[in-house]
Design a protein around this motif. Sequence first.
Motif, PDB file in Angstrom:
ATOM      1  N   ASP A 117     -13.149  53.094  52.709  1.00 39.32           N
ATOM      2  CA  ASP A 117     -11.988  53.453  51.880  1.00 39.32           C
ATOM      3  C   ASP A 117     -11.150  54.535  52.554  1.00 39.32           C
ATOM      4  N   ARG A 118     -11.818  55.530  53.160  1.00 39.12           N
ATOM      5  CA  ARG A 118     -11.063  56.609  53.825  1.00 39.12           C
ATOM      6  C   ARG A 118     -10.430  56.093  55.132  1.00 39.12           C
ATOM      7  N   ALA A 119     -11.195  55.284  55.871  1.00 36.49           N
ATOM      8  CA  ALA A 119     -10.667  54.750  57.143  1.00 36.49           C
ATOM      9  C   ALA A 119      -9.464  53.825  56.868  1.00 36.49           C
ATOM     10  N   ARG A 120      -9.532  53.074  55.760  1.00 37.42           N
ATOM     11  CA  ARG A 120      -8.434  52.149  55.425  1.00 37.42           C
ATOM     12  C   ARG A 120      -7.127  52.901  55.220  1.00 37.42           C
ATOM     13  N   LEU A 121      -7.214  54.059  54.598  1.00 38.88           N
ATOM     14  CA  LEU A 121      -5.996  54.854  54.390  1.00 38.88           C
ATOM     15  C   LEU A 121      -5.323  55.163  55.723  1.00 38.88           C
ATOM     16  N   ALA A 122      -6.148  55.599  56.694  1.00 38.01           N
ATOM     17  CA  ALA A 122      -5.597  55.942  58.021  1.00 38.01           C
ATOM     18  C   ALA A 122      -5.027  54.702  58.707  1.00 38.01           C
ATOM     19  N   LEU A 123      -5.696  53.567  58.554  1.00 37.13           N
ATOM     20  CA  LEU A 123      -5.198  52.324  59.179  1.00 37.13           C
ATOM     21  C   LEU A 123      -3.926  51.838  58.482  1.00 37.13           C
ATOM     22  N   GLU A 124      -3.907  51.932  57.157  1.00 33.31           N
ATOM     23  CA  GLU A 124      -2.713  51.448  56.436  1.00 33.31           C
ATOM     24  C   GLU A 124      -1.498  52.331  56.707  1.00 33.31           C
ATOM     25  N   ARG A 125      -1.740  53.635  56.854  1.00 29.47           N
ATOM     26  CA  ARG A 125      -0.596  54.503  57.218  1.00 29.47           C
ATOM     27  C   ARG A 125      -0.035  54.071  58.568  1.00 29.47           C
ATOM     28  N   MET A 126      -0.931  53.717  59.491  1.00 31.89           N
ATOM     29  CA  MET A 126      -0.490  53.237  60.806  1.00 31.89           C
ATOM     30  C   MET A 126       0.334  51.956  60.674  1.00 31.89           C
ATOM     31  N   LEU A 127      -0.143  51.028  59.849  1.00 34.17           N
ATOM     32  CA  LEU A 127       0.540  49.723  59.749  1.00 34.17           C
ATOM     33  C   LEU A 127       1.926  49.853  59.137  1.00 34.17           C
ATOM     34  N   ALA A 128       2.153  50.971  58.438  1.00 33.69           N
ATOM     35  CA  ALA A 128       3.482  51.187  57.840  1.00 33.69           C
ATOM     36  C   ALA A 128       4.491  51.676  58.884  1.00 33.69           C
ATOM     37  N   VAL A 129       4.003  52.071  60.063  1.00 35.05           N
ATOM     38  CA  VAL A 129       4.902  52.584  61.120  1.00 35.05           C
ATOM     39  C   VAL A 129       5.279  51.431  62.049  1.00 35.05           C
ATOM     40  N   PRO A 130       6.569  51.273  62.421  1.00 36.49           N
ATOM     41  CA  PRO A 130       6.930  50.186  63.330  1.00 36.49           C
ATOM     42  C   PRO A 130       6.293  50.344  64.711  1.00 36.49           C
ATOM     43  N   ARG A 131       6.194  49.230  65.443  1.00 37.10           N
ATOM     44  CA  ARG A 131       5.683  49.268  66.829  1.00 37.10           C
ATOM     45  C   ARG A 131       6.591  50.134  67.686  1.00 37.10           C
ATOM     46  N   ASN A 132       6.113  50.573  68.861  1.00 35.88           N
ATOM     47  CA  ASN A 132       6.965  51.349  69.772  1.00 35.88           C
ATOM     48  C   ASN A 132       8.161  50.508  70.197  1.00 35.88           C
TER      49      ASN A 132
END
Length: 304
Positions: A289-304
């Motif tokens: 659950d905690r790791a998912r938060l960090a991954l989902e925040r990443m997925l909300a950011v566009p690619r370089n």
Amino acid sequence: MHDLITSINRLKKERQAIILAHNYEPPEIQDIADITGDSLGLSVDAARLDNPVIVFCGVRFMAESAAILAPEKKVILPRLECGCGLADMADAKALRKMRQEKPEAAVVTYVNSSADVKAESDICCTSGNAVNVVRSIPAEQEIIFVPDRNLGAYVVEQTGRRITLWDGACPIHDAILATDILKAKRAHPEALLIVHPECRPEVTKLADGVCSTGDMFDFVLQSSAKEFIVATEEGMLYPLRKAHPERIFYPVAPNAMICPDMKMISLQDIHNALSNQRPIITVEKEVADRARLALERMLAVPRN
Ligand code: 13P
């Protein structure tokens, strides 16, 4: 071989499974996969696909990320031993200690890390979005970047941000020196140099393009050059040659960049995995659950 492939395809249908493979996997594994890609692309696919079973041909942290993002799905890693030397260089206890010493800092964790380490992080990143992830953090905030010091140094160079780097590196990318690159450039004077950002700063400085494995395809597409030296794990040469048969791709040196963990999975392993529906990758709920938060925040950011 033909019978094995037929049998894998039949089992895949029966199980409603989908096979994902990383760009470094052997050719026969990439060829049987439904989707191939880089770490970022495969995480996005794992989260969006409807199939109840995902056979992940890559290394453990990648399958773990898929299991975290899609907890209702069965994520199978055909060989449990497929690890990552870089991911092994960071542990949650040491990261908690570093956080205590810098309580104001945001922790940005490269996906090449265990679920426990991701769970201690504010946001994850891959090589395809690390620069944008760091730019998404308020400019005045200090950053701790875990665990790849080379990718971290590349992000510092691109963003000018104040970043404390964890002291880890991919043993395969870190082993390539500027002298190896200069030798390859002498051997292929017309070729452009594409470098993965897990390489040392003195190597990325020599590059014409610094790209995640997925971004290497676009770099080639947008270039008019005919020849390229590719400084990353050698498995990458296969999909590049397949996508761009009219171009020529050279490794830095033959057999110089081979990740044994990415070469472990065989067609027979995939067959066994589909047949037995094992080994399943699971992550303890509280950590996931905690790791998912960090991954989902990443997925909300566009690619370089
Ligand atoms: P990419 O995300 O660029 O595919 O990199 C994966 C990796 O593990 C590099 O060592």
